[in-house]
Design an enzyme around this catalytic site. Structure first.
Site, PDB file in Angstrom:
ATOM      1  N   GLU B 305       5.732  -1.986  -8.829  1.00 47.33           N
ATOM      2  CA  GLU B 305       4.348  -1.564  -8.585  1.00 47.33           C
ATOM      3  C   GLU B 305       4.233  -0.049  -8.469  1.00 47.33           C
ATOM      4  O   GLU B 305       3.562   0.478  -7.584  1.00 47.33           O
ATOM      5  CB  GLU B 305       3.802  -2.252  -7.329  1.00 47.33           C
ATOM      6  CG  GLU B 305       3.738  -3.769  -7.473  1.00 47.33           C
ATOM      7  CD  GLU B 305       3.151  -4.486  -6.255  1.00 47.33           C
ATOM      8  OE1 GLU B 305       3.338  -3.991  -5.136  1.00 47.33           O
ATOM      9  OE2 GLU B 305       2.498  -5.515  -6.441  1.00 47.33           O
ATOM     10  N   ARG B 357       4.761 -13.550 -15.113  1.00 47.58           N
ATOM     11  CA  ARG B 357       5.204 -12.858 -13.899  1.00 47.58           C
ATOM     12  C   ARG B 357       6.099 -13.734 -13.039  1.00 47.58           C
ATOM     13  O   ARG B 357       6.972 -13.228 -12.324  1.00 47.58           O
ATOM     14  CB  ARG B 357       3.981 -12.393 -13.110  1.00 47.58           C
ATOM     15  CG  ARG B 357       4.330 -11.779 -11.789  1.00 47.58           C
ATOM     16  CD  ARG B 357       3.158 -11.028 -11.218  1.00 47.58           C
ATOM     17  NE  ARG B 357       3.257 -10.899  -9.779  1.00 47.58           N
ATOM     18  CZ  ARG B 357       2.326 -10.376  -9.003  1.00 47.58           C
ATOM     19  NH1 ARG B 357       1.204  -9.944  -9.553  1.00 47.58           N
ATOM     20  NH2 ARG B 357       2.482 -10.285  -7.709  1.00 47.58           N
ATOM     21  N   ASP B 386       3.403 -14.299  -5.326  1.00 48.18           N
ATOM     22  CA  ASP B 386       3.123 -13.367  -4.222  1.00 48.18           C
ATOM     23  C   ASP B 386       2.352 -14.049  -3.093  1.00 48.18           C
ATOM     24  O   ASP B 386       1.179 -13.747  -2.896  1.00 48.18           O
ATOM     25  CB  ASP B 386       2.326 -12.167  -4.756  1.00 48.18           C
ATOM     26  CG  ASP B 386       2.235 -11.040  -3.739  1.00 48.18           C
ATOM     27  OD1 ASP B 386       2.958 -11.089  -2.729  1.00 48.18           O
ATOM     28  OD2 ASP B 386       1.445 -10.106  -3.970  1.00 48.18           O
ATOM     29  N   GLU B 414      -2.667 -11.961   3.994  1.00 52.30           N
ATOM     30  CA  GLU B 414      -3.212 -11.263   2.827  1.00 52.30           C
ATOM     31  C   GLU B 414      -4.010 -12.193   1.915  1.00 52.30           C
ATOM     32  O   GLU B 414      -5.152 -11.911   1.600  1.00 52.30           O
ATOM     33  CB  GLU B 414      -2.076 -10.601   2.030  1.00 52.30           C
ATOM     34  CG  GLU B 414      -2.601  -9.909   0.764  1.00 52.30           C
ATOM     35  CD  GLU B 414      -1.517  -9.195  -0.021  1.00 52.30           C
ATOM     36  OE1 GLU B 414      -0.346  -9.243   0.382  1.00 52.30           O
ATOM     37  OE2 GLU B 414      -1.847  -8.581  -1.051  1.00 52.30           O
ATOM     38  N   TRP B 560      -2.022  -7.495 -13.855  1.00 52.71           N
ATOM     39  CA  TRP B 560      -1.080  -7.943 -12.843  1.00 52.71           C
ATOM     40  C   TRP B 560      -0.346  -9.239 -13.179  1.00 52.71           C
ATOM     41  O   TRP B 560       0.447  -9.731 -12.371  1.00 52.71           O
ATOM     42  CB  TRP B 560      -1.788  -8.082 -11.496  1.00 52.71           C
ATOM     43  CG  TRP B 560      -2.398  -6.794 -11.049  1.00 52.71           C
ATOM     44  CD1 TRP B 560      -3.726  -6.454 -11.122  1.00 52.71           C
ATOM     45  CD2 TRP B 560      -1.728  -5.650 -10.501  1.00 52.71           C
ATOM     46  NE1 TRP B 560      -3.913  -5.182 -10.645  1.00 52.71           N
ATOM     47  CE2 TRP B 560      -2.718  -4.662 -10.258  1.00 52.71           C
ATOM     48  CE3 TRP B 560      -0.395  -5.381 -10.194  1.00 52.71           C
ATOM     49  CZ2 TRP B 560      -2.395  -3.408  -9.722  1.00 52.71           C
ATOM     50  CZ3 TRP B 560      -0.087  -4.134  -9.658  1.00 52.71           C
ATOM     51  CH2 TRP B 560      -1.074  -3.171  -9.431  1.00 52.71           C
TER      52      TRP B 560
END
Lengths: 699, 699
Positions: B305, B357, B386, B414, B560
Site C-alpha cells: 500500500e 487479491r 482484509d 474497521e 484495490w
C-alpha cells in the site's frame, strides 16, 4: 519548504492573454490622450491613465492634436449629434471605436470612463480587427448589465472547487499547497489575507480586459474568519482589495453568513423579521459603506446544503433577501440571493416528485415572483441540478416574471474535468443563454425584460483561478475565464471567434495555422468530454471523491437527490407528467409537450427526462445502449486526436506550457478511457448486451 | 475549547472490566503474601506487590502463615514433585490456582512472576469460579506464546482506523478530537507524546489482566515523527512508556519505516543487502537496547500500500526481514514482518488469477518458507483479503511449514461497524483459529508445530481504544478487547463464557438475568452484522468513505482488487481452479475439492469462491437471491430485538453507559436498514426478481 511551490508576488501576471511585452510593443509608438471632460475624472479614468503610463510605459499627452490614440467620454448631446447608438440596459458601459485607414488618430469613445477602459482593452486585444484596408467604425455595448465573478475562496487559503492552487486573496505569503480543503496556520492570529497586491492588480486587469464589472471575494459557504470580513479589522483589508477592483471598474461584493448576528454578536435569533436582527444588519451595512463607499452588496446562500436561513424561523426567502435589501438600499447596494436550495437529505428510495431535486429551485422560488425587493437579485444556476455536462434550462427562468435574476455559470471545472481534462464550456453556456423562453426572447434576453430594475440582471460565474503559475492549473483553461467575459458582453459571440482570439493573444509566437489548431482543440472539447462521461443528460455518474473521474453508482444511494436509476432493463430519470415526477410540466406548454415524449426530446437531455429501455430506438436508428457505447468509444478516441493536435504545435510553444498541457492531456486520456470502460461495463453488466461493433467491453 | 471534549488524565481508568471499587471490596479482608524466591524479584513482581498495596489498598505480609492469599513462584522441582502440568510453548506463563473450601489460604502459583501476575488477575476476575462448595484446583497455560496488540496510533495523535477518539499515547494533553486523520499542532516543536502516564498504567493493567504480553506502540504506516521514534530524544520518551508495559509483563515493539536510513541519515539506498544499510540498522538497534534492554523488536510493513520495501531493490521479503532479524538477534529481539502485501493498483477489468487479491499474500510469501531467520516472524491476517465479515482462512497458513507465524486479527471495528454497530467478533475469530490445517492441528495449533522457534508464534490484533471516556467509543466494544485477550490464552474458549464474564465484571450492579441478556446481545451480534452487510463472503460492499455503511459498488471499479462482479445474471468471485482465478487450489486437496464445487462450499464463503446465478439453489432449497433478501431483512429486524434487549436492562445500567449504548444502537438500526435496502435494491435492479415474501424492495 518541502512540498511547497514557492510563488513570488505578481511574477505570473504575464501568463494569461495580456502579455506585457506584446502589449507594450503594440503601443510603444503610440501617443495617447485621455479626455474625460464629459464625465469627470474618477478612479477608473486614473487607472486608465496609469495603465497607459505605468503598465505599458507609453506616452500620454493632454493635447489631442498630438495623440495617435484619443480616448474620450461622450455626453448624450455628443451621442445624439453623431448619430451613435448605445443600446440596452448597460448602454453606459459601451464603447465606440474608430480606426482610420491611415494618418489619423484612433478614437475610442464611451459615455463612461468604465466604457472607455473596456474600449481601451478591446482595442489592445485587437477588437475590432483592424487588419483590413478600410476604416473601422464599431459600437459595442454589453448584453448583460451585471457581469460578475464569484470567488469560492476561503479564509483559510483554500478554494472550494478550486483546481489551480490556493486562493490569490487569502492564505500565506509564498504558500501554494494544492488542496481543495486544507487548514493553514495563519499569519499573526487572525490575518488571513495573502497581501499579494501585485497579483491582485494583474488579476483585476484581466477581469476588466474582458468586460467584467463585479466580483464577490469569498465563498458562498461562509465559514471561519470569513464570517468576520464585514467587521473591523478584517473589513479594512477587504477595503484595500475593493479599492483595487473599483479602480478597474469592478464592484466588490461579499458573501455573508445568514447567522452572523448570532455568531458575531450573540443575538438569540437571526429571524429576518425580528427588528433587532434587522437593526443589526442595518448598522453593519452602514459601517461597511463608511469604509467602502462603492461597495456592491452581499451574496447569500441560505437554507442550502446545511447553511442557515429564513426557513428555520418559518420565514420565506423573500423575508430573508428583503431584510438585506432594505439595509443596502440607502447606499445603492444590492443583495444577490442564491436559488440553489434543495433538500440535501433526499431518500433515494423515493422516486416521486417530492424527491426530484430538479424541481427544487422552482418549488422554493416560483411562488415568490414579484415579492423580492427592487434591489434584490435571485441568482439561478443555468440548469436545475448543478452544472452537469448536459442539463435543460432551469424552469425558474420561465417563472420569474417580476424579479431581478442573474443566471449562474461555473467557470471552475468542478464537474467538467478539474482543468485536467480539456473542456471549453462556451458552447454549453451559449446553448443555455439561447434557450427560447418566450416570443422574441431567449433566456439571456428575457432577464432584463422581466426585471424590476433592468440594470440588475446579468450573469455570474464561479472563478477558476488560483496561485498556480498559469493561474488556472491547465494553461488552456485560461480560455474558459476569457470566454466567460466575452460571453457576458455578447451572449451570442461565435465560439470559434473567442477561442481563436484567445489563442492569438496567448500564443503570439504561434503561426496562424497553429493558433487555429489550438482554437479547434478548445471548440470541440466540451462535446468530447460530454461524450465520454455520464450519457445523454442522465447526470451524476461522477466519482464522489471530489468529482473527478467516473463513479457510476457513487451517488445512486446517496442523500443528494442525484440518481440515474439504471437497472437490468433501462436507465434514466422519468420526469414526465404522465408517469414521472412531473418536472417536464414546469416548462411552457410547447416545451412541456416536447419533453413529455422521448421521441421529441433532444438527445442531450433524453435521459434527464426519461427512463428508457436499452433497446430504445434513437432518432438515428441506433439503440439507446449502442448510442451510449458509441459515444464513449468515440469520445475517448477523440482525446487521442487532441493529443496529436497539441503535439503538432509543440515546436511553437514554450516548454513550460507545452509540458504542462501535455501532462494534463495524458491524464485526460487515462481519464477518458476509464470513463469509457466503467460506463460501458456498468451498463453491460445490467443489460447483457454486447457492443454491435465488437469492441472490447469488460464483463 | 469549542468542539473539544476535555479529557482528564487517568480519570476513565475505571470504565472497563476492572472496576476499582469492586476489586478493592473483593480484596479488602484479604492478606496477601508474595514469594518469588524461585525466580527472584523483577519488575513484574514489584508491579504485583504494587497492585496489591497501591492499587487495591490491601494488606501485604512476608509471612505466608499470616496470609489468606499466597502468590508464589515454582521451581521445576516443585512442579515435578507436586505432579502439576504446565503445557505448551508458553508453559512458563501458566498458573495454578488452589481455592480451598474454607479456612485455608488461596494459593496462586506459577513458574514465572509474569504467570503469577496473570493468575492474580484471573483470580480477581473470578476465574476459576469458586462459587461452588468444593475445593478448586486449576492449572491454566496460554495456548499462544505471543499475545500481542498492535496500536495503529500515529505521532500526530490520531489513530488510523480508530473509532474511540485520539491516541492515548500521542497527541496533546487534554485534547480529544474525534477524527481518524487529523493534523494537530504539536507541543514544543517535536514533542508528540501525550504524557498521560496514569492512563497508560490503567491501560497496561487491562492488557495484563487478560494475559497479553506484547504491544507495538505505533501504526505500521510509519510517518512523520513516528519515523524518529527509534532516535533520541524520542526514544527516551518511548523508553518511559516501555518501562510501564514491561512492569506488567508486556514486551514493547515499534513499527519502523523501511526507508528510515535514507530519511533520517540521508543514505542513498535502503537496499537490505547493502552493508552500509545493515550497519545503520545494527547501530540503531544497539542504541535502542541501551535505552530499553527489554525491547521486543520491530514490526515492519514493507512493499505494501505504498510503503517502501525490498522489492524496490530487487530483493526478497526474506532479505528485508532477515536484515532486521540479524540486527536484533544479539539482543534477543525479533522482527515481525507483515504478509499484507498486494498490488494496490489492480485493474478491475482483469478477472484472471494475477489480479486476484486473495492470492497475493500466498504468491508473495509461500516460496520463502524456510528462509526467514529464526528470530523473524511472518504476521498473516486470518483471511486472504482484509478483515471482512466472512473470509476463508488465508492459505499461507498451510504453506508456511518452517516459519514462525503470527495470525493477525483486528479488534478495532474497521469493517465491522466502527464500534457504532454492535459486533463481538469472537465467533469469527474462533472459526478462523479452528480451521483444520492438518491431521491433529487446527490453524491455531499448527502455528507452533511449524515454527522455527515454537516460542515465536502467536496472535496479534489491532487495538480498539482511544481517549473516549469509555476507552472504546461504544462501551460494549470493550468486550472485544477483553475477548481478544481470553481468546489468545485459550483459542477455544466458549464465546458465551467470555461475554458473560465480561458482562459480570463490567456491570456488577446488574442482576444475573440482565448480565445474561447483555452477554446474549454480544453473542449474536457478529452474526447479525454479517447478515445485513455484504452477503455470503462476497467481500467489499462497504462505503469507501471510511468503511462505515453500505456502498455496494464503491470498490467495484477501484484499484484495490476488491470486486463482487454483480451483473444481471449473478454475483460473486469465481476463484475455482476450473473456471476462475485458481485460488481454491491453494488449499490442501480435500479443502480445494470442497471449495471447487458450490454445492459443497460453506454458505458463509459461497460468493467468495463462486460467481453464481441469482437462481442458484442453496442447501436449504432457497434461491441464492432469496437467501440474500432473507438475510438482510432478518439481520435488520434482529437489531430491533437487540434494542429491546438493551431497554430491558435500562433500569440497572448507569445513565452514561445506558445512553451512550442506546445512541449507538439507534444509529446501528438506521445503518442496518440502509444496508438492507441498498443491497436488496442493488440486486433487484440487476436481477429483476422480487422478494418471495412480498416485502418492500425499492426499484
Amino acid at each position: 519548504v518541502e512540498g511547497i511551490d514557492m510563488a513570488i508576488a505578481g511574477e505570473d501576471a504575464d501568463e494569461m492573454w495580456l502579455r506585457h511585452s506584446v502589449m507594450a510593443d503594440r503601443t510603444k509608438h503610440q501617443t495617447f490622450c485621455v479626455n474625460v471632460d464629459a464625465t469627470g475624472e474618477d478612479a477608473v479614468s486614473l487607472r486608465l491613465r496609469s495603465e497607459i503610463v505605468q503598465w505599458l510605459g507609453a506616452s500620454l499627452v493632454s493635447d489631442p492634436s498630438r495623440a495617435t490614440v484619443i480616448l474620450r467620454t461622450l455626453t448624450d448631446h455628443d451621442i445624439a449629434g453623431r448619430g451613435l447608438t448605445f443600446d440596452g440596459a448597460a448602454a453606459n458601459e459601451g464603447w465606440h471605436i474608430h480606426i482610420p485607414t491611415s494618418g489619423q488618430p484612433v478614437i475610442i469613445e464611451s459615455p463612461s470612463t468604465r466604457g472607455l477602459l473596456y474600449g481601451f482593452y478591446a482595442w489592445l486585444e485587437g477588437t475590432p480587427n483592424a487588419a483590413e484596408e478600410k476604416t473601422v467604425d464599431v459600437t459595442s455595448c454589453p448584453d448583460q448589465p451585471i457581469r460578475m465573478l464569484d470567488q469560492w475562496d476561503q479564509a483559510n487559503g483554500s478554494v472550494e472547487r478550486g483546481y489551480a492552487g490556493e486562493s490569490i486573496f487569502f492564505g500565506r505569503w509564498g504558500s501554494n499547497v494544492h488542496s481543495e480543503f486544507v487548514s493553514f496556520p495563519q499569519r499573526g492570529e487572525y490575518d488571513v489575507f495573502r497581501g499579494d497586491v501585485d497579483r491582485l492588480v494583474a488579476y483585476t486587469r484581466y477581469c476588466a480586459s474582458i468586460g467584467l464589472n463585479a466580483i464577490c471575494l469569498n465563498n458562498v459557504n461562509v465559514r471561519g474568519y470569513a464570517i468576520r470580513f464585514i467587521q473591523d479589522p478584517w473589513l479594512t483589508r477587504i477595503a484595500q482589495i475593493a479599492h483595487i477592483f473599483e479602480s478597474f471598474g469592478l464592484k466588490v461584493f461579499l458573501s455573508v453568513n445568514f447567522a452572523a448576528p448570532r455568531i458575531l454578536s450573540g443575538l438569540s435569533t437571526v429571524d429576518p423579521c425580528d427588528p433587532a436582527v434587522q437593526q443589526w444588519w442595518n448598522e453593519m451595512v452602514d459601517h461597511i459603506y463608511e469604509r467602502i463607499p462603492g461597495f456592491g452588496g452581499f451574496v447569500v446562500k441560505a437554507d442550502s446544503e446545511g447553511e442557515p436561513g429564513p426557513y428555520q424561523y418559518g420565514r420565506t426567502h423573500t423575508d430573508g433577501a428583503n431584510m438585506f435589501a432594505h439595509a443596502l438600499a440607502p447606499h445603492g447596494g444590492i443583495v444577490i440571493w442564491r436559488a440553489f436550495v434543495y433538500n440535501s437529505h433526499t431518500d433515494w428510495r423515493d422516486r416521486t416528485a417530492q424527491a426530484d431535486r430538479a424541481r427544487a429551485a422552482w418549488e422554493n422560488f416560483h411562488d415568490l415572483d414579484g415579492q423580492f425587493a427592487s434591489n434584490a437579485i435571485l441568482q439561478v444556476k443555468f440548469g436545475p441540478i448543478d452544472f452537469q455536462t448536459s442539463e435543460p434550462l432551469n424552469p425558474l427562468f420561465f417563472a420569474m416574471k417580476h424579479t431581478n435574476v442573474i443566471m449562474e455559470f461555473e467557470i471552475t471545472a468542478e464537474y467538467l474535468g478539474h482543468q485536467i481534462d480539456l473542456n471549453f464550456p462556451l458552447p454549453q453556456w451559449e446553448h443555455m443563454a439561447s434557450w427560447p423562453v418566450e416570443e422574441g426572447a431567449d433566456a439571456a434576453r428575457a432577464l432584463s425584460r422581466h426585471a424590476l430594475n433592468p440594470r440588475l440582471t446579468g450573469f455570474a460565474a464561479v472563478a477558476n483561478v488560483g496561485m498556480d503559475w498559469s493561474w488556472t492549473g491547465n494553461p488552456l483553461a485560461q480560455a474558459n475565464f476569457f470566454g466567460y467575459g466575452l460571453f457576458c458582453w455578447n451572449n451570442h459571440v461565435p465560439v470559434s471567434r473567442v477561442s481563436l482570439q484567445w489563442a492569438q493573444l496567448t500564443f503570439p509566437d504561434c503561426d496562424d495555422e497553429h493558433q487555429h489548431t489550438i482554437a479547434h482543440m478548445l471548440d470541440q472539447s466540451n462535446e468530447i468530454y460530454a461524450q465520454y462521461t455520464a450519457p445523454l443528460g442522465v447526470g451524476f455518474m461522477v466519482n464522489r471523491d471530489g468529482h473527478y473521474g467516473p463513479g457510476p453508482d457513487d451517488y445512486e444511494f446517496s442523500r443528494w437527490g442525484t440518481y440515474h436509476f439504471a437497472d437490468r432493463d433501462g436507465i434514466g430519470v422519468d420526469r414526465t407528467q404522465k408517469t414521472g415526477t412531473g418536472y417536464a410540466g414546469l416548462y411552457p406548454e410547447d416545451q412541456a409537450r416536447q419533453f413529455e415524449d422521448p421521441a421529441t426530446t433532444p438527445d442531450d437531455v433524453l435521459l434527464f427526462f426519461h427512463h428508457l429501455p436499452y433497446s430504445w430506438q434513437m432518432k438515428d436508428g441506433r439503440t439507446l445502449l449502442q448510442r451510449i457505447y458509441d459515444d464513449h468509444f468515440d469520445g475517448a478516441a477523440r482525446v487521442d486526436d487532441v493529443i496529436r493536435d497539441w503535439k503538432s504545435c509543440a515546436s511553437q510553444i514554450d516548454e513550460r506550457r507545452r509540458e504542462e498541457v501535455s501532462r494534463r492531456l495524458t491524464a485526460q486520456q487515462a481519464d477518458a478511457r476509464e470513463w469509457r470502460d466503467e460506463i460501458c461495463t456498468f451498463l453491460y453488466r445490467f443489460s447483457g448486451i454486447a457492443d454491435e461493433h465488437g469492441r472490447k467491453i469488460s464483463d
